[in-house]
Design a protein around this motif. Sequence first.
Motif, PDB file in Angstrom:
ATOM      1  N   GLU A  50       0.744  -1.004  -0.124  1.00  0.00           N
ATOM      2  CA  GLU A  50      -0.192   0.047  -0.014  1.00  0.00           C
ATOM      3  C   GLU A  50       0.793   1.160  -0.173  1.00  0.00           C
ATOM      4  O   GLU A  50       0.261   1.947  -0.334  1.00  0.00           O
ATOM      5  N   ALA A  51       2.004   1.095   0.563  1.00  0.00           N
ATOM      6  CA  ALA A  51       2.799   2.451   0.454  1.00  0.00           C
ATOM      7  C   ALA A  51       3.509   2.873  -0.896  1.00  0.00           C
ATOM      8  O   ALA A  51       4.129   3.956  -1.012  1.00  0.00           O
ATOM      9  N   GLY A  52       3.678   1.756  -1.699  1.00  0.00           N
ATOM     10  CA  GLY A  52       4.487   1.822  -2.938  1.00  0.00           C
ATOM     11  C   GLY A  52       4.942   0.812  -3.659  1.00  0.00           C
ATOM     12  O   GLY A  52       4.493  -0.414  -3.232  1.00  0.00           O
ATOM     13  N   ILE A  53       5.889   0.856  -4.533  1.00  0.00           N
ATOM     14  CA  ILE A  53       6.610   0.017  -5.253  1.00  0.00           C
ATOM     15  C   ILE A  53       8.076  -0.070  -4.953  1.00  0.00           C
ATOM     16  O   ILE A  53       8.575   0.982  -5.388  1.00  0.00           O
ATOM     17  N   GLY A  54       8.654  -1.122  -4.358  1.00  0.00           N
ATOM     18  CA  GLY A  54      10.189  -0.975  -3.952  1.00  0.00           C
ATOM     19  C   GLY A  54      10.436   0.342  -3.310  1.00  0.00           C
ATOM     20  O   GLY A  54       9.884   0.818  -2.354  1.00  0.00           O
ATOM     21  N   PRO A  55      11.565   1.037  -3.870  1.00  0.00           N
ATOM     22  CA  PRO A  55      11.884   2.249  -3.109  1.00  0.00           C
ATOM     23  C   PRO A  55      11.086   3.459  -3.202  1.00  0.00           C
ATOM     24  O   PRO A  55      11.216   4.545  -2.823  1.00  0.00           O
ATOM     25  N   ILE A  56      10.084   3.271  -4.220  1.00  0.00           N
ATOM     26  CA  ILE A  56       9.129   4.430  -4.523  1.00  0.00           C
ATOM     27  C   ILE A  56       7.813   4.527  -3.776  1.00  0.00           C
ATOM     28  O   ILE A  56       7.083   3.590  -3.699  1.00  0.00           O
ATOM     29  N   THR A  57       7.677   5.617  -2.695  1.00  0.00           N
ATOM     30  CA  THR A  57       6.487   5.382  -1.954  1.00  0.00           C
ATOM     31  C   THR A  57       5.628   6.671  -2.336  1.00  0.00           C
ATOM     32  O   THR A  57       6.054   7.941  -2.797  1.00  0.00           O
ATOM     33  N   LEU A  58       4.222   6.386  -2.164  1.00  0.00           N
ATOM     34  CA  LEU A  58       3.393   7.501  -2.252  1.00  0.00           C
ATOM     35  C   LEU A  58       3.600   8.505  -1.239  1.00  0.00           C
ATOM     36  O   LEU A  58       4.097   8.301  -0.334  1.00  0.00           O
ATOM     37  N   ASN A  59       3.010   9.908  -1.783  1.00  0.00           N
ATOM     38  CA  ASN A  59       3.206  10.932  -0.852  1.00  0.00           C
ATOM     39  C   ASN A  59       4.485  11.543  -0.542  1.00  0.00           C
ATOM     40  O   ASN A  59       4.774  12.470   0.039  1.00  0.00           O
ATOM     41  N   ALA A  60       5.634  10.790  -0.947  1.00  0.00           N
ATOM     42  CA  ALA A  60       6.985  11.171  -1.022  1.00  0.00           C
ATOM     43  C   ALA A  60       7.038  12.246  -2.185  1.00  0.00           C
ATOM     44  O   ALA A  60       6.548  12.199  -3.034  1.00  0.00           O
ATOM     45  N   PRO A  61       8.059  13.574  -2.008  1.00  0.00           N
ATOM     46  CA  PRO A  61       7.905  14.439  -2.755  1.00  0.00           C
ATOM     47  C   PRO A  61       8.269  13.666  -4.140  1.00  0.00           C
ATOM     48  O   PRO A  61       9.215  12.765  -4.126  1.00  0.00           O
ATOM     49  N   PHE A  62       7.759  14.217  -5.259  1.00  0.00           N
ATOM     50  CA  PHE A  62       8.070  13.581  -6.624  1.00  0.00           C
ATOM     51  C   PHE A  62       9.558  13.661  -6.939  1.00  0.00           C
ATOM     52  O   PHE A  62      10.114  12.346  -7.489  1.00  0.00           O
ATOM     53  N   SER A  63      10.179  14.600  -6.702  1.00  0.00           N
ATOM     54  CA  SER A  63      11.496  14.774  -6.774  1.00  0.00           C
ATOM     55  C   SER A  63      12.399  13.920  -6.289  1.00  0.00           C
ATOM     56  O   SER A  63      13.602  13.053  -6.767  1.00  0.00           O
ATOM     57  N   ASP A  64      12.079  13.478  -4.880  1.00  0.00           N
ATOM     58  CA  ASP A  64      12.895  12.230  -4.118  1.00  0.00           C
ATOM     59  C   ASP A  64      12.607  10.965  -4.835  1.00  0.00           C
ATOM     60  O   ASP A  64      13.643  10.193  -4.892  1.00  0.00           O
ATOM     61  N   ALA A  65      11.451  10.800  -5.327  1.00  0.00           N
ATOM     62  CA  ALA A  65      10.948   9.452  -6.094  1.00  0.00           C
ATOM     63  C   ALA A  65      11.807   9.299  -7.258  1.00  0.00           C
ATOM     64  O   ALA A  65      12.318   8.085  -7.655  1.00  0.00           O
ATOM     65  N   VAL A  66      11.907  10.327  -8.282  1.00  0.00           N
ATOM     66  CA  VAL A  66      12.732  10.275  -9.372  1.00  0.00           C
ATOM     67  C   VAL A  66      14.313  10.027  -9.028  1.00  0.00           C
ATOM     68  O   VAL A  66      14.861   9.088  -9.742  1.00  0.00           O
ATOM     69  N   ALA A  67      14.683  10.621  -7.977  1.00  0.00           N
ATOM     70  CA  ALA A  67      16.070  10.295  -7.507  1.00  0.00           C
ATOM     71  C   ALA A  67      16.321   8.957  -7.169  1.00  0.00           C
ATOM     72  O   ALA A  67      17.492   8.380  -7.091  1.00  0.00           O
ATOM     73  N   GLN A  68      15.239   8.013  -6.565  1.00  0.00           N
ATOM     74  CA  GLN A  68      15.330   6.699  -6.211  1.00  0.00           C
ATOM     75  C   GLN A  68      15.627   5.840  -7.376  1.00  0.00           C
ATOM     76  O   GLN A  68      15.967   4.617  -6.999  1.00  0.00           O
ATOM     77  N   LEU A  69      15.190   6.110  -8.799  1.00  0.00           N
ATOM     78  CA  LEU A  69      15.119   5.308  -9.715  1.00  0.00           C
ATOM     79  C   LEU A  69      16.488   4.902 -10.029  1.00  0.00           C
ATOM     80  O   LEU A  69      17.337   5.610 -10.024  1.00  0.00           O
ATOM     81  N   PRO A  70      17.003   3.590 -10.567  1.00  0.00           N
ATOM     82  CA  PRO A  70      18.130   3.094 -10.675  1.00  0.00           C
ATOM     83  C   PRO A  70      18.997   3.686 -11.743  1.00  0.00           C
ATOM     84  O   PRO A  70      19.978   3.978 -11.620  1.00  0.00           O
ATOM     85  N   THR A  71      18.387   4.113 -12.900  1.00  0.00           N
ATOM     86  CA  THR A  71      19.065   4.826 -14.021  1.00  0.00           C
ATOM     87  C   THR A  71      18.259   5.894 -14.450  1.00  0.00           C
ATOM     88  O   THR A  71      17.134   6.293 -13.956  1.00  0.00           O
ATOM     89  N   ASP A  72      18.707   6.424 -15.616  1.00  0.00           N
ATOM     90  CA  ASP A  72      18.023   7.507 -16.224  1.00  0.00           C
ATOM     91  C   ASP A  72      16.500   7.268 -16.562  1.00  0.00           C
ATOM     92  O   ASP A  72      16.281   6.025 -16.941  1.00  0.00           O
ATOM     93  N   VAL A  73      15.900   8.283 -16.691  1.00  0.00           N
ATOM     94  CA  VAL A  73      14.421   8.055 -16.971  1.00  0.00           C
ATOM     95  C   VAL A  73      13.813   8.746 -18.223  1.00  0.00           C
ATOM     96  O   VAL A  73      14.715   9.770 -18.655  1.00  0.00           O
ATOM     97  N   GLU A  74      12.766   8.661 -18.713  1.00  0.00           N
ATOM     98  CA  GLU A  74      12.224   9.434 -19.896  1.00  0.00           C
ATOM     99  C   GLU A  74      11.192  10.330 -19.377  1.00  0.00           C
ATOM    100  O   GLU A  74      10.431  10.072 -18.289  1.00  0.00           O
ATOM    101  N   ARG A  75      11.209  11.633 -19.881  1.00  0.00           N
ATOM    102  CA  ARG A  75      10.347  12.457 -19.521  1.00  0.00           C
ATOM    103  C   ARG A  75       9.935  13.631 -20.510  1.00  0.00           C
ATOM    104  O   ARG A  75      10.895  13.974 -21.163  1.00  0.00           O
ATOM    105  N   ASP A  76       8.545  13.591 -20.922  1.00  0.00           N
ATOM    106  CA  ASP A  76       8.272  14.431 -22.034  1.00  0.00           C
ATOM    107  C   ASP A  76       8.358  15.638 -21.334  1.00  0.00           C
ATOM    108  O   ASP A  76       7.550  16.369 -20.396  1.00  0.00           O
ATOM    109  N   PRO A  77       9.132  16.872 -22.012  1.00  0.00           N
ATOM    110  CA  PRO A  77       9.220  18.210 -21.316  1.00  0.00           C
ATOM    111  C   PRO A  77       8.014  18.854 -21.635  1.00  0.00           C
ATOM    112  O   PRO A  77       8.016  20.170 -20.961  1.00  0.00           O
ATOM    113  N   GLU A  78       6.913  18.519 -22.537  1.00  0.00           N
ATOM    114  CA  GLU A  78       5.891  19.607 -22.910  1.00  0.00           C
ATOM    115  C   GLU A  78       4.576  19.037 -22.410  1.00  0.00           C
ATOM    116  O   GLU A  78       3.825  19.741 -22.029  1.00  0.00           O
TER     117      GLU A  78
END
Length: 194
Positions: A50-78
């Motif tokens: 219920e808290a999340g998946i692996g190191p990614i937890t609900l209600n944590a700051p979005f930027s902190d969740a991105v930092a927890q990801l193991p490698t680079d991510v894809e993000r549509d800037p627009e």
Amino acid sequence: MAILLSGCVTASETAAPTPEPPSTAAPSASVPTPTPTTDPADPSTWLISEAGIGPITLNAPFSDAVAQLPTDVERDPEVCTHSVLWQDADGDNLWIVRDASRDDAAPLELVEWGDWTEPYDVGGPRTAAGIGVGSTVDEVWAAYPDALETTQRISPDIHYISVDAIFFSYREPSTVINVVTVTDAEQPPYEICG
């Protein structure tokens, strides 16, 4: 000379042990069950809860969740700045999403693990009961007999079997789970970036 005869035992006999009285001392502290090791770089070790998946937890700051990801991510800037997509080596996807009207300091509202190519990979995160992408609908019901089932409002061929904040999704005619979403919302969105 007096001989005291009490409790004589021959070599071939053994005396019954005297039972010890019950202890009145406080019981010793129990040894905690070890927590399974989670490797942030290996989704097969991640737990879905219920808290999340692996190191990614609900209600944590979005930027902190991105930092927890193991490698680079894809993000549509627009179009889709409120979400990030990360793929593992097998091509399975992890989405993390915040409120689209806020910035990256906003809390994470959704984390989702999915595979969109059959046969679905079973090597990703699992619940404590062993359920995840690649599990069958019957396996979900066996593990969670009190779960609830609903259909997607826009596309009724998509079914959600929910256990608290965890949604196991499948799309008819398949009966295999291909997406697991953790969110506090009533149900996952039809499209993350639609």
